[in-house]
Design an enzyme around this catalytic site. Structure first.
Site, PDB file in Angstrom:
ATOM      1  CE1 TYR A 184      -3.641   2.584   0.942  1.00 42.64           C
ATOM      2  CE2 TYR A 184      -1.959   3.429   2.074  1.00 42.64           C
ATOM      3  CZ  TYR A 184      -3.012   3.553   1.624  1.00 42.64           C
ATOM      4  OH  TYR A 184      -4.054   4.720   1.739  1.00 42.64           O
ATOM      5  CE  LYS A 189       0.178   7.171   7.155  1.00 43.94           C
ATOM      6  NZ  LYS A 189      -1.107   6.770   7.228  1.00 43.94           N
ATOM      7  CG  ASP A 192       5.828   4.053   1.363  1.00 42.86           C
ATOM      8  OD1 ASP A 192       5.780   4.870   2.473  1.00 42.86           O
ATOM      9  OD2 ASP A 192       4.678   3.700   0.790  1.00 42.86           O
TER      10      ASP A 192
END
Length: 443
Positions: free
Chosen positions: A167, A275, A248
């Protein structure tokens, strides 16, 4: 009391246990139910963020402070979700709030460059071994999109490769392969932690492959860590074929001052972040080797454009300087990692003691519950029974006052106290005692 005189375990049937837990959940939250029905009249499904939807209706939160949350029906929770890792600093870190407010006091949208974005960029480049140059975005999703665009422009190639079950944002979700919402980019797939198969796949793609984009630990894919051998094989294969290796680390960069790349000693060509790095504000970042990032250098003819009204918004830039420059450094970073390692070990010890088919995988302050035994090295298709047990765990933890992801993910935040974690361990022990008969036995 003789064994035959003991009452049968409560809710020994899985389906009955789950139906009762759902009913208890719904009965205790009439205001959340009412708000969900109102939302359904103006939003499809009554929701604008899929991960926060579950049946019969999601909780409506009204307030957060430190590591606590309160819902519309007055229930308080210890927050073990940490906004899927974005909420590293909790809900009310005063120094971050003060920095953001001070920045906004000078004006919200200034349509110009600012000193804080330079300072924030310097902090990012100093921390992550792979980042010589960096640019900011509004989210980790955007960071991954722009990183792939840079890799394709730099290499002159079109195809990308990602992990099955990976993801990388709302338009790059590969839980079941390709999705209709994904970007229309030619995509190949690798099998996570399969060294030989992945190297062969990269070599087969050859000079068609612009980039390999992978999380050094799958986040939404189940907190499944990559082995160092796998990451090193990716590094070697990408060097061999000329593909750009992108890590990532939107979630995993919290695991050391320099992310999992530093902890493993495997350095990609590019890294994406997001984040928590701006204290929970809307931010993302992508960076890497200067030669690659300079495709955006507007001093050069033909540079790639990179638009975004809020890329350098004043509140995120100011908050990022405090988050990375003052708060999340050195011993604080390592202490959080070790707290998570200790908690996961305790939870897994309880699973083993209870003899149930359940375990937690992860690294540091991130972990996910799985309802099967044996080593978990890659994403898998859960059985219907596993999904029922996962939901039952989620609902029981809510009733015990602990908020975690519906999929069983935990992401610790800095404000959590030792008593919060010991309380969760105690609640989990009670869950095993109560629900053991429906969790399946360890092989």
């Amino acid at each position: 009391m003789a064994p035959l005189d003991q009452p049968p375990p409560r809710n020994s049937d899985l389906e009955s246990a789950l139906l009762e837990a759902r009913a208890t959940y719904a009965a205790a939250r009439p205001k959340s139910a009412e708000l969900h029905e109102a939302a359904r009249r103006v939003m499809p499904g009554g929701n604008t963020r899929t991960v926060l939807f579950w049946s019969p209706f999601p909780i409506s939160m009204v307030r957060g402070e430190g590591a606590r949350l309160w819902d519309a029906d007055g229930h308080a929770y210890t927050d073990l979700l940490g906004e899927y890792t974005a909420g590293l600093f909790g809900h009310s870190e005063r120094r971050i709030l003060d920095a953001a407010r001070a920045a906004m006091d000078t004006g919200i949208n200034l349509a110009g460059a600012g000193a804080n974005e330079i300072r924030f960029a310097e902090l990012v480049c100093a921390r992550f071994p792979s980042i010589e140059r960096v640019r900011f975005t509004n989210s980790g999703t955007e960071a991954n999109i722009m990183a792939l665009s840079a890799a394709r422009a730099f290499t002159g190639r079109a195809e990308i490769m990602v992990a099955k079950g990976g993801y990388h944002g709302g338009v790059m979700t590969f839980a079941t392969g390709q999705s209709p919402v994904n970007l229309p980019v030619p995509t190949r797939f690798l099998a996570y932690n399969d060294v030989e198969g992945t190297v062969a796949a990269i070599r087969e793609a050859g000079d068609k492959l612009a980039a390999v984009l992978v999380e050094p630990m799958l986040g939404s894919g189940g907190c499944i860590p990559a082995t160092r051998e796998f990451l090193a094989a990716l590094r070697d294969a990408c060097t061999e074929t000329g593909a750009v290796l992108i890590f990532d680390e939107v979630m995993t960069s919290r695991h050391s001052e320099g992310g999992l790349q530093q902890r493993h000693g495997v350095i990609p060509d590019m890294t994406t972040l997001g984040k928590y790095i701006a204290g929970g504000m809307n931010v993302g970042a992508f960076g890497g080797r200067a030669a690659i990032m300079d495709v955006f250098d507007a001093h050069r003819p033909g540079a790639l454009p990179h638009a975004g009204t809020f890329n350098n918004n004043v509140w995120s830039m100011a908050a990022g300087c405090v988050a990375l420059g003052e708060l999340f450094r050195g011993e604080v970073v390592e202490a959080l990692f070790q707290r998570g390692e200790k908690l996961r070990a305790e939870l897994n010890a309880l699973c083993a003691e209870a003899g149930v088919a359940m375990q937690f995988t992860g690294a540091g302050s991130m972990m996910t519950a799985h309802f099967r035994t044996g080593a978990i090295k890659a994403p898998y298709a859960a059985t219907p029974e596993e999904e029922q047990r996962r939901e039952l765990f989620f609902l029981d933890m809510l009733e015990a006052g602990f908020y975690l992801a519906r999929r069983g993910m935990v992401a610790l935040s800095l404000p959590l106290a030792p008593t919060d974690l010991s309380g969760f361990t105690a609640a989990f022990r009670e869950f095993l005692n109560l629900r053991g008969p429906v969790l399946g036995r360890a092989a």
